[in-house]
Write an enzyme that holds these catalytic residues in place. Structure first.
Site, PDB file in Angstrom:
ATOM      1  N   TYR A  27       0.855  -1.188   0.000  1.00  0.00           N
ATOM      2  CA  TYR A  27       0.000   0.000   0.000  1.00  0.00           C
ATOM      3  C   TYR A  27       0.884   1.229   0.000  1.00  0.00           C
ATOM      4  O   TYR A  27       1.843   1.308   0.766  1.00  0.00           O
ATOM      5  CB  TYR A  27      -0.883  -0.005   1.252  1.00  0.00           C
ATOM      6  CG  TYR A  27      -1.805   1.193   1.381  1.00  0.00           C
ATOM      7  CD1 TYR A  27      -2.848   1.390   0.489  1.00  0.00           C
ATOM      8  CD2 TYR A  27      -1.627   2.119   2.418  1.00  0.00           C
ATOM      9  CE1 TYR A  27      -3.700   2.486   0.619  1.00  0.00           C
ATOM     10  CE2 TYR A  27      -2.478   3.205   2.557  1.00  0.00           C
ATOM     11  CZ  TYR A  27      -3.515   3.385   1.654  1.00  0.00           C
ATOM     12  OH  TYR A  27      -4.357   4.465   1.795  1.00  0.00           O
TER      13      TYR A  27
ATOM     14  N   ASP B 266       9.263   2.975  -0.172  1.00  0.00           N
ATOM     15  CA  ASP B 266       8.214   3.572   0.638  1.00  0.00           C
ATOM     16  C   ASP B 266       8.455   3.134   2.082  1.00  0.00           C
ATOM     17  O   ASP B 266       8.105   2.020   2.484  1.00  0.00           O
ATOM     18  CB  ASP B 266       6.836   3.120   0.142  1.00  0.00           C
ATOM     19  CG  ASP B 266       5.714   3.772   0.951  1.00  0.00           C
ATOM     20  OD1 ASP B 266       6.000   4.350   2.013  1.00  0.00           O
ATOM     21  OD2 ASP B 266       4.553   3.678   0.511  1.00  0.00           O
TER      22      ASP B 266
ATOM     23  N   LYS C  62       4.369   9.000   9.300  1.00  0.00           N
ATOM     24  CA  LYS C  62       4.170   8.422  10.638  1.00  0.00           C
ATOM     25  C   LYS C  62       5.177   8.906  11.685  1.00  0.00           C
ATOM     26  O   LYS C  62       4.995   9.964  12.267  1.00  0.00           O
ATOM     27  CB  LYS C  62       4.159   6.895  10.538  1.00  0.00           C
ATOM     28  CG  LYS C  62       3.005   6.418   9.611  1.00  0.00           C
ATOM     29  CD  LYS C  62       2.751   4.948   9.686  1.00  0.00           C
ATOM     30  CE  LYS C  62       1.830   4.475   8.585  1.00  0.00           C
ATOM     31  NZ  LYS C  62       0.496   4.140   8.984  1.00  0.00           N
TER      32      LYS C  62
HETATM   33  N1  PMP Z   1       2.786   4.130   2.413  1.00  0.00           N
HETATM   34  C1  PMP Z   1       2.752   3.193   3.353  1.00  0.00           C
HETATM   35  C2  PMP Z   1       3.781   2.105   3.334  1.00  0.00           C
HETATM   36  C3  PMP Z   1       1.754   3.226   4.342  1.00  0.00           C
HETATM   37  O1  PMP Z   1       1.716   2.267   5.271  1.00  0.00           O
HETATM   38  C4  PMP Z   1       0.823   4.281   4.344  1.00  0.00           C
HETATM   39  C5  PMP Z   1      -0.272   4.384   5.387  1.00  0.00           C
HETATM   40  N2  PMP Z   1      -0.402   3.389   6.276  1.00  0.00           N
HETATM   41  C6  PMP Z   1       0.908   5.240   3.337  1.00  0.00           C
HETATM   42  C7  PMP Z   1       1.900   5.143   2.395  1.00  0.00           C
HETATM   43  C8  PMP Z   1      -0.062   6.375   3.288  1.00  0.00           C
HETATM   44  O2  PMP Z   1       0.156   7.248   4.339  1.00  0.00           O
HETATM   45  P1  PMP Z   1      -1.033   8.209   4.855  1.00  0.00           P
HETATM   46  O3  PMP Z   1      -2.071   7.317   5.434  1.00  0.00           O
HETATM   47  O4  PMP Z   1      -0.350   9.101   5.841  1.00  0.00           O
HETATM   48  O5  PMP Z   1      -1.518   8.954   3.657  1.00  0.00           O
END
Ligand code: PMP
Length: 427
Positions: free
Chosen positions: A144, A239, A267
């Site tokens: 994701y 990511d 995060k």
């Molecule tokens: N990339 C990864 C690996 C994630 O785990 C997440 C959210 N859990 C995101 C992108 C998206 O981040 P956000 O929810 O702050 O938009």
């Protein structure tokens, strides 16, 4: 299990917000029942509107690595807020957090702050396409990367929880430029490069997948991605929204010794407040406006309150902190493994550092194909049995449990003991 006030609040929230929530996994559709409304949290403990305390293993989905409401982080936030909530102009706080990040991640020569992980990834992809002048992006099933259109193909997390691999409202023309390979399936990646090598702008990967539950990269997987992208002129984008400052101070790129071209963060670097960042090679980052032709902006990006929370959080994450987190992780993994065996329930525990997933119904999970075999119904019963015992786990079988500096060995031992009982109950 009975939480009358939370249930009442959920009814009201459902009239205001679709599904009663502002992010889908919070609605507990995967585990049944209604979500708890949280009124406060400190360390490893969260308290709901009914006054019940839980030992929390969600940790704001990984952000709360130093524990909830750490006094030093709260003090920094209070001081920043008292000085002013934001100005839409440069501040010293941005430099302080930016410096801490570039020092911890040498591959991040320059970076830009944004307000969410979604934005970070979306912007990194735009930049990669501009730099390479190529259209296609290769991602992995079960990873994701936020909810931007191009990346909502075979995404994990909530998109997977609800069995909707692609979202409605995303034009085919957008995802047509997105190639999807199996996680850890390097031969599929080779196949894509053989077929479309000249068109691939970037390979984007969670260097430890955490949005289909924790799936570590197999030996050589990340290295092969590095070699293939270098050979073809595509950029490698890690990511690290979850793994950054989580699996090591320098993220997965430090833990596995692979330098990506671009890195996405979120995060932890916001200390619990909304944040994202993307950064990497200077020759790529200088394509961004105002220096170059790639437009990207944010009214509240780099706001001083978030920057202060992030700076203070990163300051708490010293070498000793990571040793402690690793120890807690190992203790949890060993304990849950033993609990599975003793209960005679089929499953496995997969862990990297202080994040882990207990998969029920599958003995190994190298990629989405394995994950799809997990026993969702049994997980739901396990979740509820744990909740009854005072343990707040991610309300989905496809998410990671996060440990924090707020957890003690006793918390972990209590979790394991409760899991022992819960697994026997659902066996
Ligand atoms: N990339 C990864 C690996 C994630 O785990 C997440 C959210 N859990 C995101 C992108 C998206 O981040 P956000 O929810 O702050 O938009």
């Amino acid at each position: 299990m009975n939480a009358p006030l939370s249930t009442k609040l959920y009814e009201e929230a459902s009239r205001i917000f679709p599904g009663g929530v502002n992010s889908p996994v919070r609605a507990w559709r995967n585990v049944g029942g209604t979500p708890r409304f949280i009124v406060r949290a400190r360390g490893a403990t969260i308290v709901d509107a009914d006054g019940r305390s839980y030992c929390d293993f969600v940790g704001s989905w990984g952000a709360a690595i130093v524990g909830h409401a750490h006094p030093k982080v709260v003090a920094a936030v209070q001081a920043a807020a008292a000085a002013g909530l934001g100005y839409g102009a440069p501040t010293c706080a941005e430099i302080e957090l930016g410096r801490a990040i570039t020092q911890a991640l040498p591959a991040v020569e320059m970076l830009r702050m944004v307000s969410s992980g979604t934005e970070a990834v979306m912007s990194a992809i735009r930049l990669a396409r501009a730099f390479t002048r190529r259209p296609k992006v290769l991602k992995f099933a079960g990873c994701y990367h936020g909810h931007s259109d191009a990346l909502l193909a075979r995404a994990g997390s909530g998109a997977m929880t609800f069995g909707v691999p692609d979202s409605a409202g995303v034009p085919e023309a957008v995802t047509a430029q997105t190639l999807v390979a199996g996680y850890n399936a390097i031969d599929e990646v080779r196949g894509y490069f053989a077929a479309y090598g000249e068109e691939i702008a970037a390979v984007i990967v969670e260097p430890v997948a955490a949005n289909m539950g924790v799936v570590p990269p197999q030996e050589g997987f990340l290295q092969a991605l590095r070699e293939l992208t270098l050979a073809s002129g595509a950029l490698l984008v890690f990511d690290e929204v979850i793994t950054g400052f989580r699996v090591a101070r320098g993220g997965a790129q430090a833990r596995f010794g692979i330098a990506p071209d671009l890195t996405c963060l979120g995060k932890i670097i916001g200390g619990g407040l909304p944040v994202g960042a993307f950064g990497g090679r200077g020759d790529v980052m200088t394509l961004l406006a105002p220096l170059g032709p790639v437009y990207q902006a944010g009214t509240l990006a780099g706001n001083p309150v978030t920057m202060a929370a992030g700076r203070e959080t990163l300051a708490l994450l010293d070498d000793q902190a990571y040793v402690h987190l690793e120890d807690l992780g190992r203790r949890t993994e060993d304990g849950l493994d033993a609990a599975l065996r003793e209960a005679g329930v089929g499953g496995c525990v997969q862990r990297v550092g202080s994040m882990l997933t207990l998969f029920l119904g599958t003995e190994r999970a190298h990629g989405l194909v394995d994950i799809e075999r997990t026993d969702r119904e049994r997980f739901a019963r396990f979740f509820r049995a744990m909740l009854e015992r005072g343990f707040y786990l991610p309300p989905s079988p496809f998410e990671a449990l996060f440990l924090s500096l707020g957890h003690s060995e006793a918390d972990v031992d209590d979790l394991v003991q409760a899991a022992h009982e819960a697994l026997q109950e659902i066996a």
